[in-house]
Enzyme design. Structure first.
Site, PDB file in Angstrom:
ATOM      1  N   ILE A  20      14.304  24.623 -39.597  1.00 32.06           N
ATOM      2  CA  ILE A  20      14.143  23.218 -39.199  1.00 32.06           C
ATOM      3  C   ILE A  20      12.917  22.579 -39.837  1.00 32.06           C
ATOM      4  O   ILE A  20      12.613  21.413 -39.595  1.00 32.06           O
ATOM      5  CB  ILE A  20      14.042  23.091 -37.663  1.00 32.06           C
TER       6      ILE A  20
ATOM      7  N   ASP B 239      -6.104  17.927 -40.762  1.00 32.83           N
ATOM      8  CA  ASP B 239      -4.828  17.709 -41.463  1.00 32.83           C
ATOM      9  C   ASP B 239      -3.932  16.771 -40.653  1.00 32.83           C
ATOM     10  O   ASP B 239      -2.755  17.066 -40.418  1.00 32.83           O
ATOM     11  CB  ASP B 239      -4.130  19.046 -41.712  1.00 32.83           C
TER      12      ASP B 239
ATOM     13  N   GLY C 110       6.915  24.145 -45.103  1.00 30.73           N
ATOM     14  CA  GLY C 110       5.678  23.565 -45.610  1.00 30.73           C
ATOM     15  C   GLY C 110       4.892  24.570 -46.399  1.00 30.73           C
ATOM     16  O   GLY C 110       5.361  25.671 -46.694  1.00 30.73           O
ATOM     17  N   GLY C 111       3.649  24.193 -46.733  1.00 29.05           N
ATOM     18  CA  GLY C 111       2.813  25.071 -47.542  1.00 29.05           C
ATOM     19  C   GLY C 111       2.395  26.336 -46.828  1.00 29.05           C
ATOM     20  O   GLY C 111       2.138  27.357 -47.455  1.00 29.05           O
TER      21      GLY C 111
ATOM     22  N   GLY D 176       4.213  27.818 -44.096  1.00 32.90           N
ATOM     23  CA  GLY D 176       5.304  28.676 -43.647  1.00 32.90           C
ATOM     24  C   GLY D 176       6.558  27.889 -43.354  1.00 32.90           C
ATOM     25  O   GLY D 176       6.576  26.654 -43.369  1.00 32.90           O
ATOM     26  N   SER D 177       7.644  28.642 -43.073  1.00 26.61           N
ATOM     27  CA  SER D 177       8.922  28.047 -42.712  1.00 26.61           C
ATOM     28  C   SER D 177       9.093  28.126 -41.197  1.00 26.61           C
ATOM     29  O   SER D 177       8.660  29.081 -40.558  1.00 26.61           O
ATOM     30  CB  SER D 177      10.063  28.790 -43.403  1.00 26.61           C
ATOM     31  N   VAL D 178       9.747  27.098 -40.620  1.00 25.32           N
ATOM     32  CA  VAL D 178       9.925  27.013 -39.174  1.00 25.32           C
ATOM     33  C   VAL D 178      11.406  27.147 -38.847  1.00 25.32           C
ATOM     34  O   VAL D 178      12.258  26.499 -39.471  1.00 25.32           O
ATOM     35  CB  VAL D 178       9.370  25.679 -38.624  1.00 25.32           C
TER      36      VAL D 178
ATOM     37  N   LYS E  38       7.307  29.740 -36.388  1.00 26.53           N
ATOM     38  CA  LYS E  38       6.791  29.569 -37.749  1.00 26.53           C
ATOM     39  C   LYS E  38       6.554  30.943 -38.364  1.00 26.53           C
ATOM     40  O   LYS E  38       5.820  31.767 -37.829  1.00 26.53           O
ATOM     41  CB  LYS E  38       5.488  28.778 -37.762  1.00 26.53           C
TER      42      LYS E  38
END
Length: 640
Positions: A333, A459, A336-337, A339-341, A355
């Site tokens: 879903i 961020d 990003g830089g 990790g994947s979620v 994550k």
């Protein structure tokens, strides 16, 4: 690996006997702290903690500190690969240092009057083979640097290093040269520098950040076991390999003139002691290896910094692997830089987001540092507009974080996404945008004023703001966040440009330009990022867009001049131009955004004032009162 025999351990201990017998009982590592009147050279204000040490044989061999004199104001120095550096800054419970090279006593010919530090060097800086690596943020500052054509070169026969650095600035630090193209974002293209050497010299004087990975260094694991026995960590400084030694306090033995019988008795007892000790060491090494195989270094680190009762629950890798259907790509879903979620359904029926942190090649410890930082930060906060951490998993197969599942995408999806999501019914209306801005401001106010010590998110972007079905929002992704401890900032700091010395990190387009150039971080850096999010809400445009003209690639550079010239209506989201409620409030929000993205930190409001102003704008929007899009509604601070 086979265990060492008792005879082998006996021989080894005998070779170390002269050192152990003469120094264990009275070694400086076990002496009490100096009196309170003693001063230490900066940045130390008390006896340096492990792994640092002023005493030979104490601490870690790579962290030996030299202080010019007990009352000197000159910073402490540290040697790496035969180069000496001033230690400008260190943080307790952190694995990073800020260093500045010290010119050697025999200086080379000064090629330019403005580059004293570079002229004193006779080669590039290299940390290869040491315990340290240059941080990604410091390498990024070099990798994006370029001279303005044509470069102004000195006499290259007399100044070869200067010529080399003007042509390729990232060669200043050899460790940044190999993969410099991957150390910065491609969409971040700063202007060229007419004075490359002066810029590099400024970087060296202000210092660059280096890191070390204690999980890969046996000295740290040995020290943990040593301290468990009330020992003091050190090493054999007379041995070429400098092996680790745990110094244990022992009473001094009163020396007398030994008789032959006493010598024989003591020798016999000593041999028996060595045999017993060797057997004990064999058992200890076996127990230690078994413990090291079962105890995860990340868990040890987290427990050292936070009580186990305050840490979130620990999940097993297999449990989360099953709940995500083995990290099925169809369940992804977000990406990003860091990790994947993935969408996950736990055994108790709860829907959560998991994550899976990426493992970055050539960036050892980066994921682990972000992983531990996010756990420590999120386990200490609780706010309805901040993502909640439900647990974590540290496993050789992957580092996993378990969060709230926020089903309606991110604010960036709603402002810039091309497809309608399952809960999106159309573009966001003005009242919804103001309410979202107010919720984000409340979250930032909580981090800056209601948490001790304060937290700087570092961020704040529209991609890190997650939207619920009822359009409530939660700020997430705390991998870059920083605690501002009492030693780093004070109440006065919040109204000044002071802050923490640290390498700039963040997302291009949202990164505070003052922080990027000065290396000084404080809460006002979050205010700048939030100001860019306000501009996104007003314009519907992305923070960075390479399709725009060069001078308007970043949204702040594009919108601020429009506001100054009274041309705000040219950049307002067309959807809002037909919204009567928007016409009443967009000018006031634009004025607030204008103040938030001020170049000087001191011209920006703090989070408490931002939240109060948005609360006032919300009330005015519901109760009447008009604020148009003209320049008369925007107050331009002096000097902008």
């Amino acid at each position: 690996m086979s265990q060492p025999s008792a005879a082998a351990v006996l021989i080894f201990l005998t070779t170390l006997l002269p050192f152990s017998a003469s120094q264990v009982s009275s070694h400086a590592c076990s002496t009490p702290p100096p009196p309170a009147t003693k001063t230490f050279c900066p940045p130390f204000t008390s006896p340096p903690p492990y792994p640092f040490s002023f005493s030979a044989g104490c601490g870690h061999p790579s962290f030996q500190i030299h202080c010019p004199s007990p009352s000197s104001t000159t910073p402490a120095s540290i040697s790496i690969n035969n180069l000496t550096f001033s230690l400008l800054h260190y943080e307790l419970n952190s694995t990073s240092l800020t260093l500045s090279p010290i010119p050697p006593p025999h200086r080379r010919r000064n090629c330019t009057p403005t580059t004293a530090t570079i002229s004193a060097l006779n080669r590039s800086i290299s940390l290869s083979g040491s315990s340290f690596r240059v941080s990604d943020s410091s390498c990024s500052r070099l990798s994006v640097l370029k001279p303005c054509p044509p470069p102004n070169l000195p006499n290259c026969s007399h100044c070869p290093l200067e010529c080399k650095l003007i042509k390729k600035p990232f060669h200043l630090i050899q460790d940044c040269g190999g993969d410099s193209s991957t150390r910065h974002r491609d969409d971040f293209k700063p202007e060229c520098q007419p004075d490359v050497l002066g810029y590099l010299d400024n970087i060296l004087r202000l210092g660059f950040d280096v890191e070390w990975d204690e999980n890969q260094d046996p000295y740290f694991s040995n020290c943990t076991s040593c301290r468990a026995k009330n020992g003091f960590c050190g090493f054999n400084s007379s041995h070429p390999e400098k092996p680790f030694i745990c110094f244990t306090p022992q009473a001094r033995i009163r020396q007398k003139s030994p008789s032959k019988f006493a010598v024989l008795l003591i020798t016999s007892l000593f041999v028996c002691f060595l045999i017993t000790l060797s057997i004990g060491i064999v058992v200890f090494l076996s127990t230690k290896r078994a413990f090291a195989e079962t105890e995860d270094p990340t868990v040890i680190f987290l427990r050292r910094h936070r009580s186990s009762s305050l840490l979130p629950p620990v999940f097993t890798y297999d449990e989360l692997d099953t709940s995500t259907n083995h990290f099925d790509p169809k369940r992804k879903i977000g990406n990003g830089g860091f990790g994947s979620v993935y969408l996950s359904q736990l055994h108790d029926g709860r829907l959560v987001a998991v994550k899976h942190l990426h493992k970055h090649t050539g960036e050892k410890g980066f994921s682990n540092k972000s992983f531990c930082n996010e756990i420590l930060i999120l386990s200490s906060i609780n706010h309805p507009n901040l993502v909640k951490l439900h647990g974590y998993c540290s496993d050789p197969r992957g580092l996993l974080l378990v969060y709230d599942y926020v089903p309606n995408g991110t604010l960036a999806d709603h402002l810039h996404g091309k497809k309608q999501g399952p809960y999106r019914t159309g573009p966001l209306n003005w009242n919804t945008r103001v309410d979202i801005a107010f919720q984000i401001a409340n979250a930032i106010e909580y981090l800056h004023f209601l948490v001790m010590p304060p937290i700087v998110h570092r961020d704040i972007t529209s991609s890190n703001i997650f939207v619920e079905r009822d359009m409530r929002v939660k700020v997430g992704d705390f991998g870059l966040s920083r605690l501002l401890t009492c030693s780093e900032t004070t109440t006065a700091t919040r109204n000044s440009s002071d802050g923490v010395w640290t390498g700039p990190q963040g997302t291009p387009g949202y990164l505070d330009p003052d922080y990027y150039t000065s290396f000084r971080l404080n809460e006002k850096s979050d205010i700048y990022s939030f100001g860019v999010v306000l501009l996104e809400l007003i314009t519907g445009m992305r923070a960075v867009d390479q399709n725009r003209e060069m001078r308007e690639v970043t949204l702040a550079d594009m919108v601020v001049p429009k506001i100054q010239m009274g041309l705000l209506d040219q950049v307002v989201d067309p959807v809002l131009l037909v919204d009567g409620e928007a016409v009443e409030g967009v000018g006031a929000v634009a004025e607030l955004a204008f103040q938030c993205v001020a170049t000087d930190k001191d011209d920006r409001p703090d989070a408490r004032k931002v939240a109060a102003e948005l609360r006032r704008i919300k009330g005015r929007g519901r109760g009447g009162g008009r604020a148009g899009l003209g320049s008369s509604n925007v107050v331009v601070p002096d000097g902008m």
